[in-house]
Design a protein around this motif. Sequence first.
Motif, short mmCIF file in Angstrom:
data_model
loop_
_atom_site.label_atom_id
_atom_site.label_comp_id
_atom_site.label_asym_id
_atom_site.label_seq_id
_atom_site.Cartn_x
_atom_site.Cartn_y
_atom_site.Cartn_z
N ARG A 63 42.86 52.14 23.01
CA ARG A 63 42.98 50.76 23.48
C ARG A 63 42.42 49.73 22.49
NH1 ARG A 63 43.94 50.15 29.11
NH2 ARG A 63 44.25 52.16 30.07
N ASP A 64 41.67 50.20 21.52
CA ASP A 64 41.01 49.28 20.60
C ASP A 64 42.03 48.43 19.85
OD1 ASP A 64 38.45 48.41 19.53
OD2 ASP A 64 39.17 49.19 17.62
N GLY A 65 41.86 47.12 19.93
CA GLY A 65 42.74 46.19 19.24
C GLY A 65 44.11 46.01 19.87
N MET A 66 44.33 46.61 21.04
CA MET A 66 45.65 46.57 21.66
C MET A 66 45.80 45.46 22.71
SD MET A 66 47.00 49.01 19.98
CE MET A 66 48.53 49.30 20.78
N LEU A 67 44.68 44.87 23.15
CA LEU A 67 44.70 43.83 24.18
C LEU A 67 45.40 44.31 25.46
CD1 LEU A 67 45.55 40.71 21.96
CD2 LEU A 67 43.31 41.37 22.85
N GLN A 68 45.16 45.57 25.83
CA GLN A 68 45.79 46.15 27.01
C GLN A 68 44.81 46.37 28.16
OE1 GLN A 68 47.63 49.72 25.51
NE2 GLN A 68 49.38 48.61 24.72
N GLY A 69 43.63 45.84 28.04
CA GLY A 69 42.61 46.03 29.05
C GLY A 69 41.73 47.21 28.71
N PRO A 70 40.48 47.15 29.16
CA PRO A 70 39.54 48.22 28.85
C PRO A 70 39.84 49.50 29.62
CG PRO A 70 38.50 46.52 30.19
CD PRO A 70 39.88 46.05 29.90
N SER A 71 39.22 50.56 29.19
CA SER A 71 39.42 51.89 29.77
C SER A 71 38.52 52.07 31.00
CB SER A 71 39.13 52.95 28.70
OG SER A 71 39.58 54.20 29.12
N ILE A 72 38.84 51.36 32.04
CA ILE A 72 38.01 51.31 33.25
C ILE A 72 37.76 52.70 33.84
CG2 ILE A 72 37.85 50.41 35.61
CD1 ILE A 72 37.41 48.31 33.37
N GLU A 73 38.78 53.50 33.96
CA GLU A 73 38.61 54.82 34.57
C GLU A 73 37.66 55.70 33.76
OE1 GLU A 73 39.50 55.54 37.68
OE2 GLU A 73 40.23 53.47 37.68
N LEU A 74 37.75 55.64 32.46
CA LEU A 74 36.83 56.40 31.61
C LEU A 74 35.41 55.92 31.83
CD1 LEU A 74 36.14 58.38 29.30
CD2 LEU A 74 36.64 56.50 27.71
N TYR A 75 35.20 54.61 31.84
CA TYR A 75 33.85 54.07 32.02
C TYR A 75 33.30 54.41 33.39
CZ TYR A 75 35.21 51.60 27.79
OH TYR A 75 35.65 51.30 26.52
N LYS A 76 34.14 54.38 34.41
CA LYS A 76 33.70 54.78 35.75
C LYS A 76 33.25 56.23 35.76
CE LYS A 76 36.46 51.71 38.68
NZ LYS A 76 37.58 51.66 39.66
N GLU A 77 34.02 57.08 35.10
CA GLU A 77 33.68 58.50 35.06
C GLU A 77 32.36 58.73 34.32
OE1 GLU A 77 35.83 62.76 34.00
OE2 GLU A 77 36.98 60.90 33.75
N ILE A 78 32.18 58.04 33.21
CA ILE A 78 30.93 58.16 32.45
C ILE A 78 29.75 57.71 33.31
CG2 ILE A 78 29.61 57.20 30.52
CD1 ILE A 78 32.31 57.14 28.94
N LEU A 79 29.89 56.55 33.94
CA LEU A 79 28.77 56.01 34.73
C LEU A 79 28.53 56.80 36.00
CD1 LEU A 79 29.45 52.25 34.06
CD2 LEU A 79 27.43 53.56 33.34
N ASN A 80 29.54 57.44 36.52
CA ASN A 80 29.36 58.32 37.68
C ASN A 80 28.49 59.51 37.28
OD1 ASN A 80 29.88 59.17 40.41
ND2 ASN A 80 31.20 60.74 39.51
N LYS A 81 28.71 60.05 36.09
CA LYS A 81 27.94 61.20 35.61
C LYS A 81 26.56 60.81 35.10
CE LYS A 81 32.00 63.88 34.25
NZ LYS A 81 31.95 65.14 34.94
N PHE A 82 26.43 59.57 34.60
CA PHE A 82 25.17 59.10 34.02
C PHE A 82 24.85 57.71 34.57
CE2 PHE A 82 27.42 61.76 30.92
CZ PHE A 82 26.49 62.78 30.74
N PRO A 83 24.44 57.62 35.83
CA PRO A 83 24.24 56.31 36.45
C PRO A 83 23.14 55.46 35.81
CG PRO A 83 23.66 58.10 37.96
CD PRO A 83 24.24 58.73 36.75
N SER A 84 22.20 56.07 35.11
CA SER A 84 21.13 55.28 34.48
C SER A 84 21.50 54.80 33.07
CB SER A 84 19.84 56.10 34.42
OG SER A 84 19.99 57.21 33.55
N LEU A 85 22.68 55.16 32.61
CA LEU A 85 23.11 54.79 31.26
C LEU A 85 23.42 53.30 31.16
CD1 LEU A 85 23.91 55.98 28.44
CD2 LEU A 85 26.26 56.08 29.33
#
Length: 133
Positions: A63-85
């Motif tokens: 997605r970098d440089g594509m102006l297509q919106g951030p990778s929300i699902e990836l970030y949700k998954e990361i934060l679900n696994k690491f809530p204090s991050l």
Amino acid sequence: DPGLFTLWITNFGAEKFLPGADVLDKKIRIHGWKENTGIEIFDFIEGLMRLKIRKVFCTDISRDGMLQGPSIELYKEILNKFPSLHLIASGGVSCYDDLFILKETGCKGAIIGKAIYEGKISMEQIADFIKDN
């Protein structure tokens, strides 16, 4: 050199570092995004957390440089696994509304590049967002 990195953490403190992860299909890429390490983003972050690092930025290179919106699902998954991050999103921010979506997702910051250069987000909007949030 993981040993050297660990030594730096020991000598200078984990709070001095802000590692970044360039990711494609949840795998860390290196050498200008050309080489797939085979390391999953979750294993990478887990290793950093063991070193007491709590701040990381993650670039979804698809997605970098594509102006297509951030990778929300990836970030949700990361934060679900690491809530204090303290996760800083990178790649794909396309408009002012994306900042609110990232905040709602739990991201603590965003790297904004092309959206500024292309006039999709103004510096005034960023200042307002920071002031109000």
